[in-house]
Design an enzyme around this catalytic site. Structure first.
Site, PDB file in Angstrom:
ATOM      1  N   HIS A 255      -8.184  -3.237   9.168  1.00 29.51           N
ATOM      2  CA  HIS A 255      -7.814  -3.107   7.755  1.00 29.51           C
ATOM      3  C   HIS A 255      -6.572  -3.945   7.439  1.00 29.51           C
ATOM      4  CE1 HIS A 255      -5.396   0.881   8.510  1.00 29.51           C
ATOM      5  NE2 HIS A 255      -4.540  -0.117   8.432  1.00 29.51           N
TER       6      HIS A 255
ATOM      7  N   ASP B 298       0.840  -1.207   0.000  1.00 29.42           N
ATOM      8  CA  ASP B 298       0.000   0.000   0.000  1.00 29.42           C
ATOM      9  C   ASP B 298       0.869   1.250   0.000  1.00 29.42           C
ATOM     10  OD1 ASP B 298       0.918  -0.253   2.601  1.00 29.42           O
ATOM     11  OD2 ASP B 298      -1.048  -0.478   3.516  1.00 29.42           O
TER      12      ASP B 298
ATOM     13  N   ASN C 150      -8.306  -1.015  13.015  1.00 31.86           N
ATOM     14  CA  ASN C 150      -9.734  -1.194  12.718  1.00 31.86           C
ATOM     15  C   ASN C 150      -9.975  -2.437  11.850  1.00 31.86           C
ATOM     16  OD1 ASN C 150      -8.711  -0.382  10.288  1.00 31.86           O
ATOM     17  ND2 ASN C 150     -10.108   1.334   9.977  1.00 31.86           N
TER      18      ASN C 150
ATOM     19  N   GLU D  20     -10.032  -0.675   3.940  1.00 32.34           N
ATOM     20  CA  GLU D  20     -10.732  -0.223   5.133  1.00 32.34           C
ATOM     21  C   GLU D  20     -12.012  -1.032   5.361  1.00 32.34           C
ATOM     22  OE1 GLU D  20      -9.208   1.554   7.113  1.00 32.34           O
ATOM     23  OE2 GLU D  20      -8.761   3.588   6.468  1.00 32.34           O
TER      24      GLU D  20
HETATM   25  C1  GLP Z   1      -1.004   0.960   8.359  1.00 34.32           C
HETATM   26  C2  GLP Z   1      -0.651   0.283   7.026  1.00 34.32           C
HETATM   27  C3  GLP Z   1      -0.851  -1.191   7.080  1.00 34.32           C
HETATM   28  C4  GLP Z   1      -0.218  -1.714   8.344  1.00 34.32           C
HETATM   29  C5  GLP Z   1      -1.046  -1.239   9.497  1.00 34.32           C
HETATM   30  C6  GLP Z   1      -0.517  -1.665  10.844  1.00 34.32           C
HETATM   31  O1  GLP Z   1      -2.196   1.645   8.263  1.00 34.32           O
HETATM   32  N1  GLP Z   1      -1.391   0.791   5.934  1.00 34.32           N
HETATM   33  O2  GLP Z   1      -0.308  -1.807   5.938  1.00 34.32           O
HETATM   34  O3  GLP Z   1      -0.183  -3.105   8.309  1.00 34.32           O
HETATM   35  O4  GLP Z   1      -1.178   0.170   9.490  1.00 34.32           O
HETATM   36  O5  GLP Z   1       0.560  -0.879  11.244  1.00 34.32           O
HETATM   37  P1  GLP Z   1       1.471  -1.230  12.485  1.00 34.32           P
HETATM   38  O6  GLP Z   1       2.213  -2.444  12.099  1.00 34.32           O
HETATM   39  O7  GLP Z   1       2.368  -0.054  12.678  1.00 34.32           O
HETATM   40  O8  GLP Z   1       0.543  -1.455  13.618  1.00 34.32           O
END
Ligand code: GLP
Length: 242
Positions: free
Chosen positions: A135, A65, A133, A140
């Protein structure tokens, strides 16, 4: 789903790196989807310290992403995050990363371009993190399970949680993500989850109804997805099992 509990973040990082290396050994030029966020950073560091990870220099890497509407050299650019966290430490050439153009004028065309690339290459291994959330990538809540790669408007919750990386008011409101339908075609899928703040959403992901309301539940419709999670992240799930 194959849920593997580890003690803490260090163990999660080592276990994820080991499983990734085991999986990619089955492919001559593996194609691997890579997430950003904090969760995979320990795994990337473990790979950088492991001589066996030299096998990854021949891999085809695919960005999960990316924000839209920022320059390619903006510090928030997630492809640059991947370059810093994994490609440079492993001396993997930048050209090996299939990345979204965060500055693309025509976002629909850019999403379609990435979808075509992924369709052509295929995904051998998808490594994923879990949004607070539910995702996956930036799919989302409400993302249907056969969704394609596309531009997505971020929810206020994701903007808030991503402000932890960039500061208030600095999170772009739109982002590209490989779709859930795109990711569902991966031959192998690994979800990494760490920490107490993910305990509720991980319990919902593992035990709640399979529904686009919690996009990560698409993983339960796949055969053989693996979750590596630490004890804090699995706290509510264990409670749920009584
Ligand atoms: C972000 C990214 C995701 C990631 C998620 C979790 O929003 N778009 O690809 O997996 O959050 O992030 P973290 O690993 O910092 O909790």
């Amino acid at each position: 789903m194959d849920v593997r509990e580890v003690r803490d973040y260090g163990e999660l990082s080592r276990a994820a790196a080991a499983l990734l290396l085991e999986w990619v050994a089955d492919f001559s030029s593996p194609s691997i989807v890579l997430p950003t966020g904090n969760t995979p950073l320990g795994c990337y560091a473990a790979l950088a310290a492991d001589p066996r990870a030299r096998a990854l220099t021949g891999a085809r890497l695919i960005q999960l992403d990316e924000y839209h509407g920022i320059a390619r050299d903006d510090p928030r650019n997630l492809a640059e995050w991947l370059m810093r966290a994994l490609l440079r430490p492993l001396a993997i050439p930048a050209a090996r990363l299939q990345r979204f153009d965060s500055s693309a004028g025509n976002a629909a065309a850019e999403a379609a371009r990435m979808e075509e690339i992924v369709e052509a290459i295929g995904i051998d291994v998808a490594i994923l993190g879990l949004g607070p959330n539910g995702h996956i990538g930036f799919n989302e809540p409400g993302s249907i399970f056969d969704s394609p790669t596309r531009l997505i408007e971020l929810t206020p919750e994701s903007i808030r949680s991503n402000a932890a990386y960039w500061g208030e008011g600095r999170v772009p409101p739109f982002a590209f993500s490989l779709g859930l339908g795109t990711l569902a075609r991966a031959r192998r899928t690994l979800l990494l989850v760490s920490g107490e703040r993910k305990a509720d959403i991980l319990a919902e992901t593992l035990n709640g109804p399979i529904s686009p309301t919690v996009p990560a539940t698409y993983l339960r419709a796949l055969s053989g997805a693996v979750v590596i999670a630490d004890q804090l992240a699995l706290r509510k799930w264990r409670g749920g099992r009584g």
